[in-house]
Design a protein around this motif. Structure first.
Motif, PDB file in Angstrom:
ATOM      1  N   ALA A 335       0.826  -1.207   0.000  1.00  0.00           N
ATOM      2  CA  ALA A 335       0.000   0.000   0.000  1.00  0.00           C
ATOM      3  C   ALA A 335       0.859   1.255   0.000  1.00  0.00           C
ATOM      4  CB  ALA A 335      -0.922  -0.008   1.221  1.00  0.00           C
ATOM      5  N   ARG A 336       1.929   1.245   0.775  1.00  0.00           N
ATOM      6  CA  ARG A 336       2.841   2.398   0.792  1.00  0.00           C
ATOM      7  C   ARG A 336       3.466   2.610  -0.580  1.00  0.00           C
ATOM      8  NH1 ARG A 336       3.509   6.373   3.793  1.00  0.00           N
ATOM      9  NH2 ARG A 336       5.761   6.222   4.041  1.00  0.00           N
ATOM     10  N   LEU A 337       3.839   1.522  -1.220  1.00  0.00           N
ATOM     11  CA  LEU A 337       4.439   1.615  -2.549  1.00  0.00           C
ATOM     12  C   LEU A 337       3.428   2.145  -3.562  1.00  0.00           C
ATOM     13  CD1 LEU A 337       6.886   1.006  -4.377  1.00  0.00           C
ATOM     14  CD2 LEU A 337       5.952  -1.302  -4.699  1.00  0.00           C
ATOM     15  N   LEU A 338       2.204   1.630  -3.507  1.00  0.00           N
ATOM     16  CA  LEU A 338       1.162   2.074  -4.432  1.00  0.00           C
ATOM     17  C   LEU A 338       0.859   3.555  -4.230  1.00  0.00           C
ATOM     18  CD1 LEU A 338      -0.893   1.162  -6.604  1.00  0.00           C
ATOM     19  CD2 LEU A 338      -2.475   0.624  -4.741  1.00  0.00           C
ATOM     20  N   THR A 339       0.827   3.997  -2.985  1.00  0.00           N
ATOM     21  CA  THR A 339       0.581   5.407  -2.701  1.00  0.00           C
ATOM     22  C   THR A 339       1.718   6.272  -3.229  1.00  0.00           C
ATOM     23  OG1 THR A 339      -0.658   4.825  -0.705  1.00  0.00           O
ATOM     24  CG2 THR A 339       0.158   7.084  -0.864  1.00  0.00           C
ATOM     25  N   ALA A 340       2.944   5.800  -3.049  1.00  0.00           N
ATOM     26  CA  ALA A 340       4.112   6.595  -3.443  1.00  0.00           C
ATOM     27  C   ALA A 340       4.254   6.734  -4.953  1.00  0.00           C
ATOM     28  CB  ALA A 340       5.379   5.969  -2.860  1.00  0.00           C
ATOM     29  N   ILE A 341       3.885   5.681  -5.685  1.00  0.00           N
ATOM     30  CA  ILE A 341       4.117   5.732  -7.142  1.00  0.00           C
ATOM     31  C   ILE A 341       2.881   6.131  -7.943  1.00  0.00           C
ATOM     32  CG2 ILE A 341       5.961   4.026  -6.991  1.00  0.00           C
ATOM     33  CD1 ILE A 341       4.037   1.946  -8.081  1.00  0.00           C
ATOM     34  N   VAL A 342       1.713   6.127  -7.311  1.00  0.00           N
ATOM     35  CA  VAL A 342       0.495   6.461  -8.062  1.00  0.00           C
ATOM     36  C   VAL A 342      -0.231   7.650  -7.438  1.00  0.00           C
ATOM     37  CG1 VAL A 342      -1.748   5.634  -8.866  1.00  0.00           C
ATOM     38  CG2 VAL A 342       0.219   4.093  -8.854  1.00  0.00           C
ATOM     39  N   ASP A 343      -0.685   7.511  -6.203  1.00  0.00           N
ATOM     40  CA  ASP A 343      -1.556   8.511  -5.605  1.00  0.00           C
ATOM     41  C   ASP A 343      -0.850   9.841  -5.385  1.00  0.00           C
ATOM     42  OD1 ASP A 343      -4.139   9.194  -4.289  1.00  0.00           O
ATOM     43  OD2 ASP A 343      -2.833   9.473  -2.558  1.00  0.00           O
ATOM     44  N   THR A 344       0.289   9.813  -4.727  1.00  0.00           N
ATOM     45  CA  THR A 344       0.990  11.067  -4.402  1.00  0.00           C
ATOM     46  C   THR A 344       1.432  11.825  -5.647  1.00  0.00           C
ATOM     47  OG1 THR A 344       1.719  10.149  -2.287  1.00  0.00           O
ATOM     48  CG2 THR A 344       2.924  12.067  -3.131  1.00  0.00           C
ATOM     49  N   PRO A 345       2.077  11.187  -6.629  1.00  0.00           N
ATOM     50  CA  PRO A 345       2.459  11.931  -7.833  1.00  0.00           C
ATOM     51  C   PRO A 345       1.272  12.557  -8.563  1.00  0.00           C
ATOM     52  CG  PRO A 345       3.631   9.849  -7.743  1.00  0.00           C
ATOM     53  CD  PRO A 345       2.599   9.807  -6.664  1.00  0.00           C
ATOM     54  N   LEU A 346       0.165  11.815  -8.691  1.00  0.00           N
ATOM     55  CA  LEU A 346      -0.996  12.372  -9.391  1.00  0.00           C
ATOM     56  C   LEU A 346      -1.591  13.547  -8.625  1.00  0.00           C
ATOM     57  CD1 LEU A 346      -2.894   9.246 -10.768  1.00  0.00           C
ATOM     58  CD2 LEU A 346      -1.913  11.122 -12.088  1.00  0.00           C
ATOM     59  N   ARG A 347      -1.588  13.456  -7.321  1.00  0.00           N
ATOM     60  CA  ARG A 347      -2.134  14.542  -6.510  1.00  0.00           C
ATOM     61  C   ARG A 347      -1.290  15.809  -6.648  1.00  0.00           C
ATOM     62  NH1 ARG A 347      -1.101  14.647  -1.181  1.00  0.00           N
ATOM     63  NH2 ARG A 347      -0.750  12.389  -1.235  1.00  0.00           N
ATOM     64  N   ARG A 348       0.005  15.641  -6.830  1.00  0.00           N
ATOM     65  CA  ARG A 348       0.917  16.796  -6.885  1.00  0.00           C
ATOM     66  C   ARG A 348       1.220  17.258  -8.300  1.00  0.00           C
ATOM     67  NH1 ARG A 348       5.364  14.747  -2.363  1.00  0.00           N
ATOM     68  NH2 ARG A 348       3.974  14.913  -0.532  1.00  0.00           N
ATOM     69  N   LEU A 349       0.758  16.550  -9.299  1.00  0.00           N
ATOM     70  CA  LEU A 349       1.100  16.869 -10.686  1.00  0.00           C
ATOM     71  C   LEU A 349       0.220  18.021 -11.172  1.00  0.00           C
ATOM     72  CD1 LEU A 349       3.037  15.892 -12.884  1.00  0.00           C
ATOM     73  CD2 LEU A 349       1.232  14.373 -13.709  1.00  0.00           C
ATOM     74  N   GLU A 350       0.748  19.228 -11.114  1.00  0.00           N
ATOM     75  CA  GLU A 350      -0.026  20.412 -11.453  1.00  0.00           C
ATOM     76  C   GLU A 350      -0.476  20.400 -12.903  1.00  0.00           C
ATOM     77  OE1 GLU A 350      -1.304  22.835  -9.683  1.00  0.00           O
ATOM     78  OE2 GLU A 350      -0.625  21.786  -7.889  1.00  0.00           O
ATOM     79  N   TRP A 351       0.317  19.839 -13.794  1.00  0.00           N
ATOM     80  CA  TRP A 351      -0.035  19.806 -15.219  1.00  0.00           C
ATOM     81  C   TRP A 351      -1.375  19.104 -15.429  1.00  0.00           C
ATOM     82  CZ3 TRP A 351      -0.728  15.820 -18.802  1.00  0.00           C
ATOM     83  CH2 TRP A 351      -0.791  16.208 -20.140  1.00  0.00           C
ATOM     84  N   VAL A 352      -1.612  18.066 -14.649  1.00  0.00           N
ATOM     85  CA  VAL A 352      -2.891  17.357 -14.729  1.00  0.00           C
ATOM     86  C   VAL A 352      -3.973  18.106 -13.979  1.00  0.00           C
ATOM     87  CG1 VAL A 352      -4.118  15.242 -14.075  1.00  0.00           C
ATOM     88  CG2 VAL A 352      -1.819  15.098 -15.035  1.00  0.00           C
ATOM     89  N   ASN A 353      -3.642  18.629 -12.815  1.00  0.00           N
ATOM     90  CA  ASN A 353      -4.641  19.262 -11.958  1.00  0.00           C
ATOM     91  C   ASN A 353      -5.204  20.550 -12.540  1.00  0.00           C
ATOM     92  OD1 ASN A 353      -4.266  17.218 -10.080  1.00  0.00           O
ATOM     93  ND2 ASN A 353      -2.692  18.346  -8.956  1.00  0.00           N
ATOM     94  N   ARG A 354      -4.473  21.199 -13.452  1.00  0.00           N
ATOM     95  CA  ARG A 354      -4.930  22.470 -14.005  1.00  0.00           C
ATOM     96  C   ARG A 354      -6.013  22.312 -15.068  1.00  0.00           C
ATOM     97  NH1 ARG A 354       0.665  24.108 -13.885  1.00  0.00           N
ATOM     98  NH2 ARG A 354       0.831  23.505 -16.075  1.00  0.00           N
ATOM     99  N   SER A 355      -6.241  21.116 -15.565  1.00  0.00           N
ATOM    100  CA  SER A 355      -7.170  20.933 -16.671  1.00  0.00           C
ATOM    101  C   SER A 355      -8.136  19.787 -16.392  1.00  0.00           C
ATOM    102  CB  SER A 355      -6.399  20.638 -17.966  1.00  0.00           C
ATOM    103  OG  SER A 355      -7.255  20.168 -18.975  1.00  0.00           O
ATOM    104  N   ASN A 356      -9.438  20.069 -16.538  1.00  0.00           N
ATOM    105  CA  ASN A 356     -10.424  19.002 -16.409  1.00  0.00           C
ATOM    106  C   ASN A 356     -10.249  17.945 -17.484  1.00  0.00           C
ATOM    107  OD1 ASN A 356     -11.635  20.021 -14.140  1.00  0.00           O
ATOM    108  ND2 ASN A 356     -13.414  20.891 -15.190  1.00  0.00           N
ATOM    109  N   TRP A 357      -9.860  18.368 -18.676  1.00  0.00           N
ATOM    110  CA  TRP A 357      -9.686  17.410 -19.763  1.00  0.00           C
ATOM    111  C   TRP A 357      -8.563  16.435 -19.452  1.00  0.00           C
ATOM    112  CZ3 TRP A 357     -13.287  16.491 -23.056  1.00  0.00           C
ATOM    113  CH2 TRP A 357     -14.190  17.502 -23.424  1.00  0.00           C
TER     114      TRP A 357
END
Length: 709
Positions: A335-357
């Motif tokens: 679970a820690r590994l899955l959070t570190a490589i998937v959840d945390t990066p996506l949450r912090r990736l501004e390029w994705v977060n700035r666009s609904n598309w």
């Protein structure tokens, strides 16, 4: 209230640990899932309310994308990995179910699939779907779609009110109404059918509404630091004790689920200030607890499939303390590994977060990942099944030409059996055929085509032979054990020109029962109401005979020397129902129940075959373990009641798993349609004789038909 509540992350850690620990060691439900539902609603409502008050809008599509962009990537990876591993290590007969549950989990409908299948969340975990735990995520996903829409409604009402009624007050009214209506429904539905209610979104909405109400009012809750600390510790202790103190299995999600909901509320209220001295935040904000809390979603995702796979490999043997601890620690690491490589990066990736598309693109890619694994596997399995079916049909034809039977099943037990049975041939039904081994009739008569069907009677089937054309009318009534008999009865009905009508309800034997403690599900309100209404329908149809299962056998283990079969009994209320039918002039045919097992017989056979072991020695039981020494139905026979006993064809000596190269059962207690088809000549002979005898006793078919026409 602090901008970010670290203690709530810590509370998530406690909740997920409760879920995992109870699953691994106790085999019980802890109340931890209810804590998760409450917390998610608290945070979601707080976010939506702040946005509405600051901007005047909600932006529902943005909220949907934000929620599912966070949830789906990790979930899709776990679903994909579970399917990939499951296909390799689980019996072939489970693969179609695995794919079905994977699709349902991916599209947040797993709770409804489990409700439809009447899954027992408290049953043997080694027999459960490795994706069954997605039921709560499905409920959560459905609420994540509905809640922003509710806030759109709240915003519209507030705009129409032109500021005279604050949006927060409107929201309180909306969620207060949802809480009251849903809690009432939850209490009633839990009393009527607890297994169904457990997975029912409507019976869970009040838990989310409670979290929403807390989010809308917590800013007004100002208590001294000592008072908050006492409340918080009491809430945390109550949450931890919930699964040990309460009868979760028999009472959730009715009023008993208020316990974990109120407990979580107490902990959240205790941290409602910067000054959280002395309260549970002292524990919940420790670094190790916070680390676990921030991986709680991933831990919930991975722990269940890991547990199911391990227990399946151990034939259901429970884990001891050390083994369970190893499983939990490994699950935490993954679970820690899955959070570190998937959840945390996506949450912090501004390029994705700035666009609904772009966020929507993440969701689409997550769905595509699972679809790319499931769809080809399903298509290939179906292609192989069709190829195998063709090859089996051709082999069967060649065997007949040589006067040899490949899968004669029950025919080898007939008095006139003189055939030769082939050896080293595939057993039937094949794994790909198991899902279709259920009796049914060709038409759904729930549309009122025969009689008006009340809502309490969910299943009405008939064979499309009209009343005017039929020589006789047969009503089949009861639970799934009555349903399995529809296969031979349908064949017999077509040959004898019988009109066959069935009324069925899972886990509900036919009988008129009084209110009493429910020990077998037969006395639940839903079952009692169904029986009363079905009795009225039978009276309206006025058939020539009613057919039902007359006893209930005892589940037995192949390794147990128990003689518990002596408790095979007539279901409570059946005799009363039969007497009422008799007063109507309607005779009854009662059939003795088939054996029941504590394990999945078909999967046992699959595993024994893989290990080149004797399937009947490993998977069969002794007759005295499940059947009474004398047929309990003998005492009910009369001029208007016939009793049929086919137990010698299930247990000619012992009760084998395979007879005549046919697997007799498809699970713990249901006969395969393939085996019943081979037994059809005997059922035909006995059933026709019983119908004729009862017709003669009650005045003949013509009199019965005059009554009904």
């Amino acid at each position: 209230m602090p901008a970010y509540r670290d203690d709530i992350d810590g509370l998530r850690a406690i909740a997920v640990l409760l879920v995992v620990v109870y699953h691994v060691w106790l085999g019980r439900v802890s109340g931890g899932v209810d804590a998760f539902l409450m917390i998610s609603a608290f945070l979601l409502t707080g976010s939506l309310m702040r946005r509405l008050e600051s901007t005047g809008g909600v932006r529902a599509p943005t909220q949907w994308i934000r929620n599912f962009k966070r949830m789906l990537p990790a979930a899709s990876i776990v679903i994909a990995a579970t399917v990939t591993i499951g296909v390799q290590i689980l019996p072939g007969s489970t693969h179609e179910s695995l794919w079905r549950h994977a699709w349902a989990s991916l599209f947040y409908s797993e709770n409804w699939l489990l409700a439809f299948e009447s899954a027992d969340y408290y049953a043997d975990h080694s027999q459960a779907s490795p994706l069954q735990h997605f039921w709560s995520l499905s409920v959560q996903g459905q609420v994540f779609i509905v809640w922003p829409l509710l806030f759109v409604l709240i915003a519209l009402i507030a705009r129409f009110a032109r500021g005279r009624i604050p949006a927060r007050r409107i929201a309180l009214a909306v969620f207060g109404a949802i809480f009251a209506i849903s809690l009432t429904y939850s209490i009633l539905s839990t009393a009527a059918d607890q297994t169904l209610a457990y997975f029912n979104t409507g019976a869970r909405l009040w838990e989310f509404a409670a979290g929403s109400i807390l989010a809308l009012t917590i800013h007004r809750l100002r208590l001294p630091v000592i008072a908050r600390a006492v409340i918080g510790w009491m809430g945390l202790a109550a949450l931890i004790a919930c699964g040990l103190v309460l009868d979760v299995q028999g009472g959730f999600p009715g009023y008993l689920a208020l316990w974990p909901v109120v407990s979580v509320a107490a902990v959240i209220v205790s941290g409602n200030d910067e000054d959280r001295r002395y309260g549970p935040a002292m524990l919940l904000e420790k670094p190790l607890v916070l680390a676990l809390g921030r991986s709680s979603y991933a831990l919930y995702l991975v722990h269940w499939p890991a547990l199911v796979f391990i227990l399946a490999a151990r034939d259901g043997a429970p884990l001891n303390l050390i083994e369970g601890l190893i499983v939990i620690l490994c699950a935490i690491a993954v679970a820690r590994l899955l959070t570190a490589i998937v959840d945390t990066p996506l949450r912090r990736l501004e390029w994705v977060n700035r666009s609904n598309w772009r966020g929507a693109g993440v969701i689409v890619l997550s769905i595509a990942l699972v679809a790319a694994i499931i769809a080809p596997a399903q298509l290939e399995a179906r292609r192989l099944a069709e190829t195998e079916a063709t090859a089996l049909a051709e082999a069967e034809q060649r065997a007949k030409e040589q006067r040899t039977y490949r899968n004669p099943g029950a025919r080898v037990l007939f008095d006139d059996w003189t055939g030769r049975i082939a050896t080293n041939v595939p057993l039937r039904p094949r794994p790909a055929e198991v899902a279709d081994q259920w009796g049914t009739l060709s038409r759904n008569c729930g549309d009122g085509s025969i009689v008006d069907i009340p809502s309490s009677v969910p299943a009405c089937l008939d064979n499309e032979i009209s009343e005017r054309e039929a020589d006789r009318t047969i009503v089949v009534v009861g639970d799934s054990h009555a349903q399995q008999m529809l296969a031979p009865i349908d064949t017999i009905g077509k040959r004898e020109n019988w009109r066959v009508v069935s009324f069925l309800l899972g886990a509900c034997a036919f009988g008129l029962r009084d209110v009493q403690p429910d020990t077998d599900g037969y006395s639940r309100q839903e079952c009692r109401d169904w029986n009363e209404d079905v009795m009225d329908l039978i009276e309206e149809i006025d058939p020539d005979v009613v057919f039902t299962i007359g006893t209930r056998t005892v589940a037995a283990d192949s390794e147990s020397p128990s003689t518990a079969g002596e408790s095979e009994s007539v279901p409570d209320g059946l005799e009363r129902a039969v007497k009422r039918l008799g007063r109507m002039g309607i005779p009854t045919i009662l059939v003795r129940d088939n054996p029941r097992f504590t394990y999945n017989v078909y999967q046992c056979v699959e595993e024994a075959e893989e290990g080149n072991r004797d399937v009947n020695a490993e998977c069969g039981i002794q007759a005295h373990q499940t059947l009474a020494r004398t047929n309990p139905l003998d005492e009910l026979k009369s001029g208007h009641v016939a009793a049929l006993d086919f137990s010698t064809y299930y247990c000619p000596d012992a009760c084998p798993a395979v007879i005549g190269n046919v697997v007799v059962y498809i699970d713990k207690n249901h006969l395969s349609t393939f085996y019943l088809d081979t037994l059809e000549p005997v059922i035909h002979r006995e059933l026709v004789a019983a119908v004729d005898d009862l017709g003669a006793t009650s005045g003949g078919a013509s009199e019965s038909q005059r009554r009904s026409r």
